[in-house]
Write a protein that holds these residues in place. Sequence first.
Motif, PDB file in Angstrom:
ATOM      1  N   VAL A 340      13.006   9.249  80.133  1.00 34.23           N
ATOM      2  CA  VAL A 340      12.975  10.416  81.098  1.00 34.23           C
ATOM      3  C   VAL A 340      11.689  10.124  81.821  1.00 34.23           C
ATOM      4  O   VAL A 340      10.461   9.894  81.393  1.00 34.23           O
ATOM      5  CB  VAL A 340      12.934  11.660  79.988  1.00 34.23           C
ATOM      6  CG1 VAL A 340      12.347  13.043  80.968  1.00 34.23           C
ATOM      7  CG2 VAL A 340      13.867  12.023  79.451  1.00 34.23           C
ATOM      8  N   HIS A 341      12.128  10.437  83.295  1.00 33.88           N
ATOM      9  CA  HIS A 341      10.928  10.261  84.261  1.00 33.88           C
ATOM     10  C   HIS A 341      10.143  11.465  83.933  1.00 33.88           C
ATOM     11  O   HIS A 341      10.445  12.572  83.949  1.00 33.88           O
ATOM     12  CB  HIS A 341      11.634  10.219  85.555  1.00 33.88           C
ATOM     13  CG  HIS A 341      10.916  10.909  86.625  1.00 33.88           C
ATOM     14  ND1 HIS A 341       9.848  10.561  86.953  1.00 33.88           N
ATOM     15  CD2 HIS A 341      11.442  11.976  87.267  1.00 33.88           C
ATOM     16  CE1 HIS A 341       9.390  11.398  88.039  1.00 33.88           C
ATOM     17  NE2 HIS A 341      10.382  12.118  88.279  1.00 33.88           N
ATOM     18  N   THR A 342       8.811  11.237  83.844  1.00 32.51           N
ATOM     19  CA  THR A 342       7.723  12.187  83.483  1.00 32.51           C
ATOM     20  C   THR A 342       6.764  12.312  84.775  1.00 32.51           C
ATOM     21  O   THR A 342       6.029  11.571  84.938  1.00 32.51           O
ATOM     22  CB  THR A 342       6.996  11.690  82.231  1.00 32.51           C
ATOM     23  OG1 THR A 342       8.053  11.745  81.174  1.00 32.51           O
ATOM     24  CG2 THR A 342       5.957  12.907  81.808  1.00 32.51           C
ATOM     25  N   ALA A 343       6.870  13.584  85.122  1.00 30.57           N
ATOM     26  CA  ALA A 343       5.873  14.101  86.127  1.00 30.57           C
ATOM     27  C   ALA A 343       5.228  15.360  85.819  1.00 30.57           C
ATOM     28  O   ALA A 343       5.539  16.560  85.904  1.00 30.57           O
ATOM     29  CB  ALA A 343       6.494  14.300  87.581  1.00 30.57           C
ATOM     30  N   PRO A 344       3.953  15.234  85.402  1.00 32.58           N
ATOM     31  CA  PRO A 344       3.241  16.301  84.440  1.00 32.58           C
ATOM     32  C   PRO A 344       2.959  17.505  85.330  1.00 32.58           C
ATOM     33  O   PRO A 344       3.139  18.664  85.067  1.00 32.58           O
ATOM     34  CB  PRO A 344       1.901  15.750  83.934  1.00 32.58           C
ATOM     35  CG  PRO A 344       2.257  14.476  83.652  1.00 32.58           C
ATOM     36  CD  PRO A 344       3.124  13.951  84.928  1.00 32.58           C
ATOM     37  N   ALA A 345       2.991  17.200  86.834  1.00 29.45           N
ATOM     38  CA  ALA A 345       2.858  18.280  87.737  1.00 29.45           C
ATOM     39  C   ALA A 345       4.248  19.045  88.193  1.00 29.45           C
ATOM     40  O   ALA A 345       3.975  19.881  88.635  1.00 29.45           O
ATOM     41  CB  ALA A 345       2.392  17.610  88.849  1.00 29.45           C
ATOM     42  N   HIS A 346       5.229  18.454  87.667  1.00 27.45           N
ATOM     43  CA  HIS A 346       6.439  19.121  87.947  1.00 27.45           C
ATOM     44  C   HIS A 346       7.557  19.495  86.789  1.00 27.45           C
ATOM     45  O   HIS A 346       8.649  19.596  86.986  1.00 27.45           O
ATOM     46  CB  HIS A 346       7.082  18.295  89.043  1.00 27.45           C
ATOM     47  CG  HIS A 346       6.274  18.082  90.250  1.00 27.45           C
ATOM     48  ND1 HIS A 346       6.127  19.040  90.956  1.00 27.45           N
ATOM     49  CD2 HIS A 346       5.898  16.796  90.852  1.00 27.45           C
ATOM     50  CE1 HIS A 346       5.347  18.495  92.176  1.00 27.45           C
ATOM     51  NE2 HIS A 346       5.211  17.082  91.812  1.00 27.45           N
ATOM     52  N   GLY A 347       6.893  19.900  85.642  1.00 31.25           N
ATOM     53  CA  GLY A 347       7.787  20.250  84.555  1.00 31.25           C
ATOM     54  C   GLY A 347       7.010  20.478  83.454  1.00 31.25           C
ATOM     55  O   GLY A 347       5.885  19.894  83.196  1.00 31.25           O
ATOM     56  N   VAL A 348       7.484  21.633  82.614  1.00 38.34           N
ATOM     57  CA  VAL A 348       6.598  22.159  81.435  1.00 38.34           C
ATOM     58  C   VAL A 348       6.701  20.978  80.503  1.00 38.34           C
ATOM     59  O   VAL A 348       5.532  20.874  79.998  1.00 38.34           O
ATOM     60  CB  VAL A 348       7.297  23.401  80.961  1.00 38.34           C
ATOM     61  CG1 VAL A 348       6.528  23.814  79.756  1.00 38.34           C
ATOM     62  CG2 VAL A 348       7.195  24.502  82.087  1.00 38.34           C
ATOM     63  N   GLU A 349       7.797  20.461  80.260  1.00 40.88           N
ATOM     64  CA  GLU A 349       7.717  19.478  79.111  1.00 40.88           C
ATOM     65  C   GLU A 349       6.918  18.490  79.529  1.00 40.88           C
ATOM     66  O   GLU A 349       6.228  17.743  78.484  1.00 40.88           O
ATOM     67  CB  GLU A 349       9.235  19.106  78.502  1.00 40.88           C
ATOM     68  CG  GLU A 349       9.794  20.626  77.802  1.00 40.88           C
ATOM     69  CD  GLU A 349      11.271  20.120  77.654  1.00 40.88           C
ATOM     70  OE1 GLU A 349      12.069  19.439  78.508  1.00 40.88           O
ATOM     71  OE2 GLU A 349      11.809  20.566  76.769  1.00 40.88           O
ATOM     72  N   ASP A 350       7.104  17.973  80.655  1.00 42.60           N
ATOM     73  CA  ASP A 350       6.274  16.873  81.026  1.00 42.60           C
ATOM     74  C   ASP A 350       4.858  17.177  80.949  1.00 42.60           C
ATOM     75  O   ASP A 350       3.938  16.072  80.587  1.00 42.60           O
ATOM     76  CB  ASP A 350       6.681  16.491  82.341  1.00 42.60           C
ATOM     77  CG  ASP A 350       7.966  16.084  82.833  1.00 42.60           C
ATOM     78  OD1 ASP A 350       8.924  16.051  81.707  1.00 42.60           O
ATOM     79  OD2 ASP A 350       8.534  15.396  83.914  1.00 42.60           O
ATOM     80  N   PHE A 351       4.534  18.162  81.368  1.00 42.00           N
ATOM     81  CA  PHE A 351       3.057  18.709  81.184  1.00 42.00           C
ATOM     82  C   PHE A 351       2.609  18.761  79.708  1.00 42.00           C
ATOM     83  O   PHE A 351       1.576  18.166  79.749  1.00 42.00           O
ATOM     84  CB  PHE A 351       3.039  19.944  81.950  1.00 42.00           C
ATOM     85  CG  PHE A 351       1.368  20.570  81.865  1.00 42.00           C
ATOM     86  CD1 PHE A 351       0.598  20.414  82.586  1.00 42.00           C
ATOM     87  CD2 PHE A 351       1.141  21.435  80.940  1.00 42.00           C
ATOM     88  CE1 PHE A 351      -0.604  20.760  82.901  1.00 42.00           C
ATOM     89  CE2 PHE A 351      -0.257  22.128  80.628  1.00 42.00           C
ATOM     90  CZ  PHE A 351      -0.855  21.768  81.948  1.00 42.00           C
ATOM     91  N   GLN A 352       3.358  19.102  79.005  1.00 39.89           N
ATOM     92  CA  GLN A 352       3.073  19.279  77.587  1.00 39.89           C
ATOM     93  C   GLN A 352       2.874  17.781  76.886  1.00 39.89           C
ATOM     94  O   GLN A 352       1.709  17.572  76.289  1.00 39.89           O
ATOM     95  CB  GLN A 352       3.889  20.073  76.765  1.00 39.89           C
ATOM     96  CG  GLN A 352       3.735  21.756  77.152  1.00 39.89           C
ATOM     97  CD  GLN A 352       5.052  22.392  76.607  1.00 39.89           C
ATOM     98  OE1 GLN A 352       5.943  21.785  75.870  1.00 39.89           O
ATOM     99  NE2 GLN A 352       4.867  23.749  76.699  1.00 39.89           N
ATOM    100  N   VAL A 353       3.940  16.988  77.205  1.00 44.09           N
ATOM    101  CA  VAL A 353       3.834  15.717  76.773  1.00 44.09           C
ATOM    102  C   VAL A 353       2.664  14.924  77.029  1.00 44.09           C
ATOM    103  O   VAL A 353       1.889  14.091  76.770  1.00 44.09           O
ATOM    104  CB  VAL A 353       5.146  15.010  76.729  1.00 44.09           C
ATOM    105  CG1 VAL A 353       5.548  14.502  78.132  1.00 44.09           C
ATOM    106  CG2 VAL A 353       5.161  13.748  75.806  1.00 44.09           C
ATOM    107  N   GLY A 354       2.441  15.171  78.712  1.00 49.64           N
ATOM    108  CA  GLY A 354       1.464  14.548  79.243  1.00 49.64           C
ATOM    109  C   GLY A 354       0.010  14.875  78.568  1.00 49.64           C
ATOM    110  O   GLY A 354      -1.051  13.961  78.892  1.00 49.64           O
ATOM    111  N   MET A 355      -0.127  15.921  78.304  1.00 49.34           N
ATOM    112  CA  MET A 355      -1.483  16.577  77.703  1.00 49.34           C
ATOM    113  C   MET A 355      -1.863  15.570  76.636  1.00 49.34           C
ATOM    114  O   MET A 355      -2.794  15.058  76.377  1.00 49.34           O
ATOM    115  CB  MET A 355      -1.382  17.845  77.356  1.00 49.34           C
ATOM    116  CG  MET A 355      -1.421  18.886  78.486  1.00 49.34           C
ATOM    117  SD  MET A 355      -2.601  18.737  79.833  1.00 49.34           S
ATOM    118  CE  MET A 355      -3.754  19.935  78.980  1.00 49.34           C
ATOM    119  N   ARG A 356      -0.644  15.365  75.595  1.00 50.17           N
ATOM    120  CA  ARG A 356      -0.912  14.454  74.554  1.00 50.17           C
ATOM    121  C   ARG A 356      -1.524  12.984  74.892  1.00 50.17           C
ATOM    122  O   ARG A 356      -2.340  12.493  74.286  1.00 50.17           O
ATOM    123  CB  ARG A 356       0.561  14.380  73.702  1.00 50.17           C
ATOM    124  CG  ARG A 356       0.685  15.771  73.070  1.00 50.17           C
ATOM    125  CD  ARG A 356       1.370  15.365  71.672  1.00 50.17           C
ATOM    126  NE  ARG A 356       2.654  14.681  71.794  1.00 50.17           N
ATOM    127  CZ  ARG A 356       3.863  15.322  71.977  1.00 50.17           C
ATOM    128  NH1 ARG A 356       3.792  16.514  72.181  1.00 50.17           N
ATOM    129  NH2 ARG A 356       4.820  14.708  72.282  1.00 50.17           N
TER     130      ARG A 356
END
Length: 947
Positions: A340-356
């Motif tokens: 999964v392409h992850t863009a923390p600024a553009h998705g809730v789950e991306d944001f959450q996993v990005g925080m970790r």
Amino acid sequence: MTDYKSTLNLPDTQFPMRGDLPKREPERLKAWQEGNVYGQMRAARQGRPSFVLHDGPPYANGDIHIGHAVNKVLKDMIVKSKVLSGFDAPYIPGWDCHGLPIELNVEKVKGKVGVKLDARAFRQACRDYADTQVARQKKDFQRLGVLADWEAPYLTKDVSFEANQLRALAKIVDNNHLYLGLKPVYWSVGAQSALAEAEVEYADKRSNAIDVAFVVVDPDQIFSRWDATHLPNRGEGRCSVVIWTTTPWTLPANEAVALNAELEYALVQIERDGMAERIVVALGLLEAIMGRYGIADYQVLATGSGAGLEGLLLQHPFLDKQVPVIVGEHVTLDAGTGAVHTAPAHGVEDFQVGMRYNLPVNCPVDGSGRYIDGTPLFAGDSVLSVDAKVLEILREKSVLIHHQAITHSYPHCWRTKTPLIFRATPQWFISMEQAGLRDQALAAIPKVNWIPEWGQGRINAMIDGRPDWCISRQRHWGVPIAIFVHKQTQQMHPRTSELLGLVANLVEKDGIDAWYELDAASLLGHEASEYEKVQDILDVWFDSGVTHSCVLETREGVSRPADLYLEGSDQHRGWFQSSLLTSLAMDGTAPYKSVLTHGFTVDADGKKMSKSKGNVVAPQEICDKLGADILRLWIASSDYRYEMTVSSEIIARIADSYRRIRNTARFLLANLKGFKPEQALPLTELVALDQWVVHRAHHIQQQVIADYDAYQFHQIVQAVHHFCAVDLGAFYLDIIKDRQYTAKRGSRAHRSVQTALYHLLQALVRWIAPVLSYTSDEIWQTMRTELGDMESPVVFTAHWYDGLRPLLSEQTSFDEGFWQSMMDLRDQVNKQLEVQRAAGTIKGSLTAEVTLFVDESWQSRLALLGDELRFVLITSAVFVKPLAQATEDAVASELTGVSLVVMPTAHAKCERCWHHRDDVGTYEGYEGICGRCVDNVAGEGEVRHYA
RNA sequence: UGGCCUGUAGCUCAGUUGGUUAGAGCGCACCCCUGAUAAGGGUGAGGUCGGCCGUUCAAAUCGGCCCAGGCCAACCA
């Protein structure tokens, strides 16, 4: 032939049989308004215990629909029934006046802020627009017969409301529930604003689904990480992890590729465009992926877990940077490649996993949906139309593995209908955890009375799972989040709560513009240069959420908590929740004691109403064609806790039952001609049958009041209608017509029945008042004219009728069982009358005589009525004989111990009472009539004891 | 896709802790009345209780699955 008609007591009343409601209701409404009936209701109960039903504000936009009508009428019925029960029940209607829908309507006419008008003028235009909407809706609500404080409703745009709202916010700040956070939120490019979840709707969207290669910086690491260095064949060509996305525009914000730690991944050798290439995808999706790519020849070189690849560095497809492989549980095999392409600024789950993983939250997209200056390759492009360019670049870089257009359900802005994006921005939140708000709410919920009970579980689940409440909006028409934030630290001013109070005082004078025009120095002094004024406004759900404070704590006659909130079941997510959360956040208490919900209206097939389906039923149309009372009766007769079905047949049936109730009232009125309440006989002196009907009415009334208290209106309608149709129409009224019409005017026999009819009418007019308000008042006014003084000038200030008594007891011969057996007997006689009627031997029941062959039990019961039994059966004569003497033509009835014969009478018809009697013609000077009629015309009048 | 809820005669509603041939009113058909008359009365025909499978001596009532519908939510990187 003498005309005896003038000696009869025939029905007569000014009360018309036909309601002509569409014409008469508006006249009556006018009288209510001129007479300030709502004010009378309040005045009549001044000092009495109050019942506070707090009105949830409809949004001030568009004409009211049937759902609005249902809601307001239910509330009106409750308020009216509470007043009849002796409560002071204020009804302060409200409107929700801020927010996006109004802004959009104003924009259509006036243009956007900053284009043709400034923010202040725009807000004034919004104010004016809301006023027009409120006026339209108010007119329609009033037409429904809803009695409320229409002269002084609460509007969320009132400056006092706006000021109190800021004071409410101050308390929430005091209690440490507010914070400024950076989060990806639903962002409407069309509205240029963050949206609440409630403002999001899903619709099909055509998107570009693409598979993109993220080239692995050091392919050998895959083998070493998967412990596969022993494998002889490491394949050849470029090595990459392939992601799948339907939002190509988010790739510039990519910061990682997420795998699922538990899943098995494969390194696969393929050939594409004649080039050898290696890709990493989830093993479980391999076949599907190869099918999608149209690759038949492929070879799995190695497999291993997603966890093994955590930290592997990948080359961003077109930016000059490397991003890591991370792992997250949100990655599934449902679709795509398992990466999964992850863009923390553009998705809730991306944001959450990005925080970790401490990934940067860089949002390269501005509020208008364009890439900000400095964004490589795309600066200035709009995310909604950049896909083609992204694809072109991916192709250039040779990293676009696959591309196809798909149609899927996608979140859209509920107002502008544009596709939403997720965008990380600074937003204000009410935290569910920071000061324990969620726990507080979960503890408060069981203490509220939820009707129906499942409402409790529902709101509990919603509170339990909801995220923090984003209360900021980047718009103009709303109450400003009047907070100063430090320019460097982005911290709230330490005296925020106090400052909010000061701003509130200004807003109370000049409205919300005061905040925007405020010179910070006037409040902050020398600090002013270090702080900036927040420009965001509050979510409209916050506006309506704090009405428990802004209305219940400020208006006369009402108080917090309310006894009752009553709205559609959708408000578990909406108003019930926003009210509960703000109330708890302010002072730790719930805003309501009980919460009642109603369902939505559906059509004959149980389908929801929608303009596009064309199955909507407009309340205005029902009022204009049939009358508000018909609409009200439909609302009352539906079990509103679940779906409420409307269709032309249902409305037709409702109109039928309306006529039955109306005509029953009319018949009662008409037969009270010449009766004065002071002529009423004591109840215990009434003819037995009249005692029965008063007793029965008393019983019904108990039930009616209990059902009003339980808000079970459909049971009331059933009970009242059943009473009118069965107890009265098919039994009591049918029987007493003879006595009412033919007894000597003013005799005890006559006064007895009129006394009963009088009590019935007094009770009935009150029973229906909360439901059939127009008709009830029409009856009431007719009673005032034709019967004299009533308890009060209007029915709505009266109490339940207290003239009824339970008169029948087990001790008396004429108990309930006795009369029930008379009804059973009548049924059997009627069956035989019908047989004879069909055979042509008789016509009406008075052309028949009946002989009953009964057992001793029946004989003793029937003996109680003596000769008056014939009036109960409405036949010209009844002969009671022992069962043993039953003749051959006697027919066994369905009752044990009863056989009977119905025969045509042989006697002449009394031209006055229409009974066929053997003594007709035997009285000199009264040749055409029977003995009792002679008595009623020329004598003392007949005596009746039982019927 | 998930949570909650609903599904009894053409319509609106009853059916208590599972227990005899499932009720009411309205509507409908036919008849009567013509002193409630664009009213009133009578009789009658309408239901395999959404479907299937279970538990039970016994289910509209309990359990499971399915279908239809409603509200809310989620998802489709």
